[in-house]
Design a protein around this motif. Structure first.
Motif, PDB file in Angstrom:
ATOM      1  N   LYS A   6      19.250  -0.112  73.269  1.00  0.00           N
ATOM      2  CA  LYS A   6      20.039  -0.196  72.044  1.00  0.00           C
ATOM      3  C   LYS A   6      21.491   0.198  72.303  1.00  0.00           C
ATOM      4  O   LYS A   6      22.418  -0.407  71.760  1.00  0.00           O
ATOM      5  CB  LYS A   6      19.414   0.708  70.980  1.00  0.00           C
ATOM      6  N   SER A   7      21.700   1.232  73.144  1.00  0.00           N
ATOM      7  CA  SER A   7      23.044   1.701  73.430  1.00  0.00           C
ATOM      8  C   SER A   7      23.645   1.024  74.653  1.00  0.00           C
ATOM      9  O   SER A   7      24.745   1.362  75.073  1.00  0.00           O
ATOM     10  CB  SER A   7      23.035   3.227  73.630  1.00  0.00           C
TER      11      SER A   7
ATOM     12  N   LEU B  71      12.872  19.167  77.280  1.00  0.00           N
ATOM     13  CA  LEU B  71      13.961  19.434  78.220  1.00  0.00           C
ATOM     14  C   LEU B  71      14.843  20.569  77.714  1.00  0.00           C
ATOM     15  O   LEU B  71      15.258  21.444  78.483  1.00  0.00           O
ATOM     16  CB  LEU B  71      14.795  18.168  78.440  1.00  0.00           C
ATOM     17  N   LEU B  72      15.132  20.556  76.418  1.00  0.00           N
ATOM     18  CA  LEU B  72      15.935  21.632  75.845  1.00  0.00           C
ATOM     19  C   LEU B  72      15.218  22.963  75.980  1.00  0.00           C
ATOM     20  O   LEU B  72      15.801  23.973  76.382  1.00  0.00           O
ATOM     21  CB  LEU B  72      16.246  21.347  74.376  1.00  0.00           C
ATOM     22  N   ALA B  73      13.934  22.983  75.645  1.00  0.00           N
ATOM     23  CA  ALA B  73      13.153  24.215  75.724  1.00  0.00           C
ATOM     24  C   ALA B  73      13.048  24.729  77.154  1.00  0.00           C
ATOM     25  O   ALA B  73      12.866  25.930  77.379  1.00  0.00           O
ATOM     26  CB  ALA B  73      11.757  23.983  75.149  1.00  0.00           C
ATOM     27  N   SER B  74      13.186  23.823  78.127  1.00  0.00           N
ATOM     28  CA  SER B  74      13.107  24.219  79.537  1.00  0.00           C
ATOM     29  C   SER B  74      14.449  24.687  80.080  1.00  0.00           C
ATOM     30  O   SER B  74      14.537  25.054  81.262  1.00  0.00           O
ATOM     31  CB  SER B  74      12.603  23.041  80.381  1.00  0.00           C
ATOM     32  N   GLY B  75      15.504  24.650  79.255  1.00  0.00           N
ATOM     33  CA  GLY B  75      16.788  25.178  79.678  1.00  0.00           C
ATOM     34  C   GLY B  75      17.831  24.161  80.069  1.00  0.00           C
ATOM     35  O   GLY B  75      18.929  24.528  80.483  1.00  0.00           O
ATOM     36  N   PHE B  76      17.540  22.860  79.950  1.00  0.00           N
ATOM     37  CA  PHE B  76      18.534  21.847  80.284  1.00  0.00           C
ATOM     38  C   PHE B  76      19.584  21.772  79.179  1.00  0.00           C
ATOM     39  O   PHE B  76      19.272  21.893  77.995  1.00  0.00           O
ATOM     40  CB  PHE B  76      17.873  20.479  80.461  1.00  0.00           C
ATOM     41  N   ASP B  77      20.845  21.565  79.586  1.00  0.00           N
ATOM     42  CA  ASP B  77      21.908  21.495  78.580  1.00  0.00           C
ATOM     43  C   ASP B  77      22.006  20.088  77.998  1.00  0.00           C
ATOM     44  O   ASP B  77      21.346  19.149  78.449  1.00  0.00           O
ATOM     45  CB  ASP B  77      23.258  21.946  79.160  1.00  0.00           C
ATOM     46  N   THR B  78      22.835  19.966  76.956  1.00  0.00           N
ATOM     47  CA  THR B  78      22.945  18.702  76.229  1.00  0.00           C
ATOM     48  C   THR B  78      23.411  17.572  77.127  1.00  0.00           C
ATOM     49  O   THR B  78      22.916  16.447  77.034  1.00  0.00           O
ATOM     50  CB  THR B  78      23.908  18.858  75.042  1.00  0.00           C
ATOM     51  N   ALA B  79      24.382  17.843  78.006  1.00  0.00           N
ATOM     52  CA  ALA B  79      24.904  16.792  78.883  1.00  0.00           C
ATOM     53  C   ALA B  79      23.810  16.230  79.785  1.00  0.00           C
ATOM     54  O   ALA B  79      23.716  15.013  79.986  1.00  0.00           O
ATOM     55  CB  ALA B  79      26.055  17.333  79.724  1.00  0.00           C
ATOM     56  N   ALA B  80      22.961  17.099  80.310  1.00  0.00           N
ATOM     57  CA  ALA B  80      21.884  16.653  81.193  1.00  0.00           C
ATOM     58  C   ALA B  80      20.866  15.818  80.419  1.00  0.00           C
ATOM     59  O   ALA B  80      20.360  14.802  80.921  1.00  0.00           O
ATOM     60  CB  ALA B  80      21.204  17.854  81.834  1.00  0.00           C
ATOM     61  N   ILE B  81      20.554  16.228  79.184  1.00  0.00           N
ATOM     62  CA  ILE B  81      19.586  15.492  78.379  1.00  0.00           C
ATOM     63  C   ILE B  81      20.151  14.133  77.984  1.00  0.00           C
ATOM     64  O   ILE B  81      19.439  13.123  77.980  1.00  0.00           O
ATOM     65  CB  ILE B  81      19.187  16.308  77.136  1.00  0.00           C
ATOM     66  N   MET B  82      21.440  14.080  77.672  1.00  0.00           N
ATOM     67  CA  MET B  82      22.067  12.811  77.330  1.00  0.00           C
ATOM     68  C   MET B  82      22.017  11.846  78.509  1.00  0.00           C
ATOM     69  O   MET B  82      21.743  10.651  78.339  1.00  0.00           O
ATOM     70  CB  MET B  82      23.523  13.037  76.894  1.00  0.00           C
TER      71      MET B  82
ATOM     72  N   GLY C 183      18.326  10.519  78.948  1.00  0.00           N
ATOM     73  CA  GLY C 183      17.847   9.568  77.954  1.00  0.00           C
ATOM     74  C   GLY C 183      18.799   8.453  77.624  1.00  0.00           C
ATOM     75  O   GLY C 183      18.485   7.594  76.793  1.00  0.00           O
ATOM     76  N   GLY C 184      19.982   8.441  78.255  1.00  0.00           N
ATOM     77  CA  GLY C 184      20.943   7.375  78.002  1.00  0.00           C
ATOM     78  C   GLY C 184      21.600   7.437  76.643  1.00  0.00           C
ATOM     79  O   GLY C 184      22.017   6.418  76.092  1.00  0.00           O
ATOM     80  N   TRP C 185      21.731   8.642  76.067  1.00  0.00           N
ATOM     81  CA  TRP C 185      22.384   8.767  74.767  1.00  0.00           C
ATOM     82  C   TRP C 185      23.895   8.666  74.910  1.00  0.00           C
ATOM     83  O   TRP C 185      24.475   9.183  75.866  1.00  0.00           O
ATOM     84  CB  TRP C 185      22.046  10.106  74.113  1.00  0.00           C
TER      85      TRP C 185
END
Length: 302
Positions: free
Chosen positions: A180-181, A267-278, A281-283
């Motif tokens: 989608k993105s 991923l958040l609960a495991s300590g990954f920051d927002t940039a890594a999660i983005m 997941g391709g956000w």
């Protein structure tokens, strides 16, 4: 006469969009323009195109009484698109139309609904209950892969064998070509665990060669050479939730996006920051990701 035919034939003009927009977007545009056309006819306004500013304003306000603000906004974009395709004067940028849309939005303040996250805890329970059948084999591979790749359901059913690369450590490298993105198909790379790679290899061995899509329908215990519908992803998640005995309210909260939501929360609960999660997941939007993660916040600070 030619201009009149053009007005009446907006559907054929929409064919020009094919290949430039996703099929789901095309269907939404057609449905929204049809809604506007029907509304004009019921109001005795005749053919809707070219639309007058006051007509568009009335339509948006009428729709806002029963439809979500996001639906009304999409209707407006569809009306704008059809005027451009027909090369008619576009009324949708008029200030009165903008104000009508703002009134609809302010009149219905609400938070976007968020799918329930299919977190690792749910994933393990769901995988355990899949039957030892070809369908169970496929569904285990789909659930596990969708979770680890943080895919949208459209991305998951679009995967093909050539998108997988087997690695020496037993994992897989996966190219997610279109999303989608990412409408132009630049793609993103993701990696699986050994367990998921094993599930994939088991499924592919049963499915056999000569099938275009990585995941396909099964009929009478034989693979069918076509891709799955996106609704299949939602259905298999809800069926798994039902098998483990969740109540109906919880089952209803799951959707085809739940794997993506749950993996991001984990991923958040495991300590990954927002940039890594983005990146994972391709956000492109922090705001969209924030809605996914807000229900995981309590896990971080517990």
């Amino acid at each position: 006469m030619d201009d009149l035919c053009k007005k009446l034939d907006w559907r054929s003009e929409f064919q020009r969009l094919e290949g430039a927009y996703a099929p789901a977007t095309m269907r939404a545009y057609v449905a929204d323009v049809e809604a506007f056309e029907t509304w004009c006819l019921t109001k005795g306004l005749g053919h809707p195109f070219p639309a007058k500013v006051e007509t568009v304003c009335r339509f948006l306000e009428d729709e806002g009484r029963t439809k979500a603000a996001s639906t009304v906004r999409r209707r407006l974009y569809a009306i704008r698109k059809v005027h451009r395709l027909l090369r008619m004067p576009d009324p949708t940028h008029d200030e009165d139309v903008t104000l009508a849309q703002r009134r609809v939005r302010r009149g219905k303040p609400r938070r976007p609904q968020q799918a329930k996250g299919l977190t690792r805890t749910y994933l393990e329970r769901f995988l355990e209950t899949e039957p030892d059948t070809p369908w169970g084999l496929r569904n285990r591979a789909m659930l596990s892969l969708g979770y680890e790749l943080l895919t949208r359901r459209s991305e998951l059913v679009a995967l093909r064998d050539e998108d997988l690369t087997h690695r020496e450590d037993g994992t897989m490298r996966v190219l997610i070509r279109r999303s989608k993105s990412d409408p132009f198909g630049d793609g993103r790379i993701a990696f699986t665990s050994v367990r998921t790679a094993d599930l994939m290899r088991e499924w592919i061995a049963w499915r056999g060669p000569g099938i275009g899509s990585l995941f396909c329908p099964i009929y009478q215990e034989k693979p069918i050479n076509r891709s799955l519908e996106t609704t299949t992803v939602k259905r298999l998640i809800k069926n798994a939730a039902r098998r483990v005995g969740l109540d109906e309210a919880e089952i209803d909260a799951f959707s085809g996006h739940s794997m993506r939501v749950g993996a991001a929360q984990d991923l958040l609960a495991s300590g990954f920051d927002t940039a890594a999660i983005m990146r994972a997941g391709g956000w492109k939007s922090v705001n969209v990701l924030a809605r996914y993660l807000e229900f995981a916040e309590h896990n971080v600070w517990a």
